[in-house]
Design an enzyme around this catalytic site. Structure first.
Site, PDB file in Angstrom:
ATOM      1  N   GLY A 196       0.655  -1.159  -0.008  1.00 33.69           N
ATOM      2  CA  GLY A 196       0.149   0.167  -0.334  1.00 33.69           C
ATOM      3  C   GLY A 196       0.893   0.952  -0.052  1.00 33.69           C
ATOM      4  O   GLY A 196       0.660   1.842  -0.335  1.00 33.69           O
ATOM      5  N   THR A 197       1.935   1.404   0.436  1.00 34.47           N
ATOM      6  CA  THR A 197       2.901   2.362   0.395  1.00 34.47           C
ATOM      7  C   THR A 197       3.399   2.579  -1.036  1.00 34.47           C
ATOM      8  O   THR A 197       3.368   3.770  -0.867  1.00 34.47           O
ATOM      9  CB  THR A 197       4.467   2.275   1.914  1.00 34.47           C
ATOM     10  OG1 THR A 197       3.726   1.601   3.070  1.00 34.47           O
ATOM     11  CG2 THR A 197       5.160   3.369   1.824  1.00 34.47           C
TER      12      THR A 197
ATOM     13  N   GLN B 244      -7.602   1.535   4.958  1.00 32.43           N
ATOM     14  CA  GLN B 244      -8.812   1.552   6.421  1.00 32.43           C
ATOM     15  C   GLN B 244      -9.738   1.403   5.760  1.00 32.43           C
ATOM     16  O   GLN B 244     -10.806  -0.130   6.700  1.00 32.43           O
ATOM     17  CB  GLN B 244      -8.415   2.654   7.087  1.00 32.43           C
ATOM     18  CG  GLN B 244      -7.287   2.495   7.691  1.00 32.43           C
ATOM     19  CD  GLN B 244      -7.087   1.382   8.713  1.00 32.43           C
ATOM     20  OE1 GLN B 244      -7.288   0.955   8.879  1.00 32.43           O
ATOM     21  NE2 GLN B 244      -5.582   0.883   8.675  1.00 32.43           N
TER      22      GLN B 244
ATOM     23  N   SER C 155      -4.419  -1.440   0.568  1.00 32.57           N
ATOM     24  CA  SER C 155      -3.674  -2.128   1.157  1.00 32.57           C
ATOM     25  C   SER C 155      -4.672  -3.843   1.246  1.00 32.57           C
ATOM     26  O   SER C 155      -4.774  -3.997   2.030  1.00 32.57           O
ATOM     27  CB  SER C 155      -2.157  -1.518   2.010  1.00 32.57           C
ATOM     28  OG  SER C 155      -1.943  -2.944   1.960  1.00 32.57           O
ATOM     29  N   ALA C 156      -3.984  -4.866   0.586  1.00 33.28           N
ATOM     30  CA  ALA C 156      -4.450  -6.089   1.067  1.00 33.28           C
ATOM     31  C   ALA C 156      -4.380  -6.301   2.669  1.00 33.28           C
ATOM     32  O   ALA C 156      -5.432  -7.233   3.026  1.00 33.28           O
ATOM     33  CB  ALA C 156      -3.557  -7.243   0.013  1.00 33.28           C
ATOM     34  N   HIS C 157      -3.373  -6.219   3.226  1.00 34.27           N
ATOM     35  CA  HIS C 157      -2.907  -6.401   4.668  1.00 34.27           C
ATOM     36  C   HIS C 157      -4.161  -6.318   5.492  1.00 34.27           C
ATOM     37  O   HIS C 157      -4.022  -6.731   6.909  1.00 34.27           O
ATOM     38  CB  HIS C 157      -1.387  -6.608   5.215  1.00 34.27           C
ATOM     39  CG  HIS C 157      -1.156  -5.398   5.933  1.00 34.27           C
ATOM     40  ND1 HIS C 157      -0.601  -5.285   4.567  1.00 34.27           N
ATOM     41  CD2 HIS C 157      -0.684  -4.989   6.499  1.00 34.27           C
ATOM     42  CE1 HIS C 157      -0.329  -3.435   5.308  1.00 34.27           C
ATOM     43  NE2 HIS C 157      -0.595  -3.859   6.358  1.00 34.27           N
TER      44      HIS C 157
ATOM     45  N   CYS D 167       5.197   7.183  24.252  1.00 32.96           N
ATOM     46  CA  CYS D 167       6.291   6.704  24.488  1.00 32.96           C
ATOM     47  C   CYS D 167       6.670   4.970  24.067  1.00 32.96           C
ATOM     48  O   CYS D 167       6.912   3.936  24.845  1.00 32.96           O
ATOM     49  CB  CYS D 167       5.665   6.035  26.098  1.00 32.96           C
ATOM     50  SG  CYS D 167       3.955   6.111  26.234  1.00 32.96           S
TER      51      CYS D 167
END
Length: 472
Positions: free
Chosen positions: A69-70, A177, A194-196, A323
């Site tokens: 996807g990136t 998303q 993005s497939a995942h 954090c």
């Protein structure tokens, strides 16, 4: 062990697993070749492209499979920006876009382009008018995610797309998303996914470029995927990704309202967490949002410690707290929204999540938060008990106090502020000295939650001085 981090990566869909195993036997050959094995592979690739295009809402010849996807975001942005270089060099994007968009924006600016960042409200949503105001003759591209990956807020994509079309500016939608839940409406120009995120295997992205959109692929051209994604693709993974997406769409068309079911579970979390845990802020739009995602932040809590507590209790969640980041700075999404970042928890439910797991999470969470707060020396009080105790505070002795929290990470500066605020009279001030970047976000957020006045930030010899005036 309940896995509640589908927004990062959804578990592999059973249909995807079956398709992947079958494609390993049938789809290993080069689909560009004319012999029998190549033709079989080509049939699989064409079927996968048709299924993915139908789910996305575009033509098969408009859709390209990418390695991630990136990669799709980078290729889509650079391709449009290059093609529209003579029109203008200004990139417009919201303040809460995925880091993939922000990284391209940095490269674009370094190369001489300009960038306009559109702010969001406290729910993480852009105003349609704000995007429209950012359009102009020099605008080359607008980037707007369909829904936010950290807080779930849905953006007015359809309305913004209409404004972009009228202005003649292409709109790239990061739909990573939202694609699992249905096609993205509107006249967008470029879309990535993005497939995942929907139960496909990792290593498969989608790049859809609608006909009529000026696009110039960058880098050496390749004969595969219309020149937009060079190299021999992972065909078995592509087939599995398309099979998972097709299965999700078929289930929804058949009356399986998984989005509605998960939405009701998320509504349960949104309602119960503030009742069960004191000093919690649920963030994101309560209505216009993804059905499976909810994010909340807990005052006086170290996010990393809380994630470890929940992991020990058997729950996998994620966080945007500073954090939990290698940079020790709060999530840019939470920062843009101006909400509390400390003790941040993102719960994103995968398909098939059981209601019993959600109920057990709600049982485990209060003790996990109490345990972390106890380690930081935060008095454990229910809201009613805290209100009663406020009347017993001795007469304040000083109109102003200084808290030295230099060298200490959040949530400590906020905890120290909370401990002394009752020691100054109404109208008096507490100045917190801190060199932790998260304090710049969390102290004002604490003031909003506690109905105190955040006066502002003053320069200090080291770090910054944050001034708070007691109002109640």
């Amino acid at each position: 062990m309940p896995y509640f981090d589908a927004a990062s990566a959804a578990p592999l869909h059973p249909v995807a697993r079956e398709a992947l195993l079958a494609a390993l036997d049938e789809g290993w050959a080069d689909p560009a070749r004319l012999y029998r094995e190549g033709r079989r592979a080509r049939l699989l690739l064409d079927a996968a492209r048709e299924a993915a295009a139908d789910a996305v809402g575009c033509r098969p010849d408009e859709l390209t499979f990418t390695p991630s996807g990136t990669h799709a975001v980078h290729s889509g942005m650079f391709g449009v920006l290059a093609a529209r270089r003579r029109v203008g060099r200004r990139l417009v994007h919201s303040a809460v876009e995925h880091s993939a968009v922000l990284h391209v924006a940095e490269v674009h600016a370094a190369a001489g382009g300009t960038v306009t960042e559109v702010p969001v409200d406290r729910t993480g949503r852009v105003a349609r008018a704000a995007v429209a105001d950012a359009l102009g003759e020099d605008a080359a591209l607008v980037c707007l995610q369909s829904a936010n990956h950290e807080v779930g807020t849905a953006q007015p994509v359809e309305e913004v797309a209409a404004d972009c079309r009228e202005a003649g500016v292409p709109l790239l939608v990061d739909a990573a998303q939202s694609v699992p839940w249905g096609p993205v409406p509107g006249a967008w120009s470029v879309l990535t996914a993005s497939a995942h995120k929907w139960g496909g295997p990792p290593g498969v992205g989608l790049l859809a470029v609608r006909k009529g959109t000026r696009f110039a692929p960058q880098g050496p051209l390749d004969e595969r995927e219309s020149g937009r994604s060079p190299g021999f693709g992972n065909l078995p993974a592509v087939v599995a990704a398309a099979a998972a997406l097709r299965a999700l769409r078929a289930a929804a068309a058949g009356g399986a309202d998984e989005a509605g079911r998960l939405g009701r579970l998320v509504d349960r979390i949104r309602a119960r967490v503030p009742e069960l845990v004191p000093d919690v802020e649920v963030v994101g739009d309560p209505v216009r949002r993804l059905p499976h995602l909810v994010t909340f932040s807990c005052l006086y809590v170290d996010g990393e410690a809380l994630l470890h507590e929940l992991d020990r209790a058997g729950f996998s969640v994620s966080s945007g707290s500073s954090c939990t980041s290698s940079t020790l700075t709060p999530s840019h999404v939470l920062r843009a929204m101006g909400v509390l970042s400390e003790g941040n928890v993102r719960v994103s439910l995968p398909y098939g999540t059981e209601a019993a797991d959600v109920e057990r999470f709600l049982t485990v969470l209060p003790e996990a938060v109490r345990s972390v707060r106890e380690r930081f020396g935060v008095p454990v009080q229910e809201p009613a008990a805290r209100a009663a105790g406020a009347a017993e505070v001795a007469e304040p002795a000083a109109p102003g106090l200084v808290v030295d929290a230099l060298g200490r990470r959040c949530p400590v500066p906020v905890i120290e502020l909370a401990k002394v605020i009752d020691r100054v009279p109404v109208g008096g001030t507490v100045t917190v000295l801190s060199d932790d970047a998260a304090a710049r976000q969390d102290i004002p957020a604490w003031c909003a939650m506690r109905e105190q006045e955040y006066v502002g930030e003053e320069p200090a010899e080291r770090g910054a001085a944050y001034v708070v005036r007691r109002r109640v």
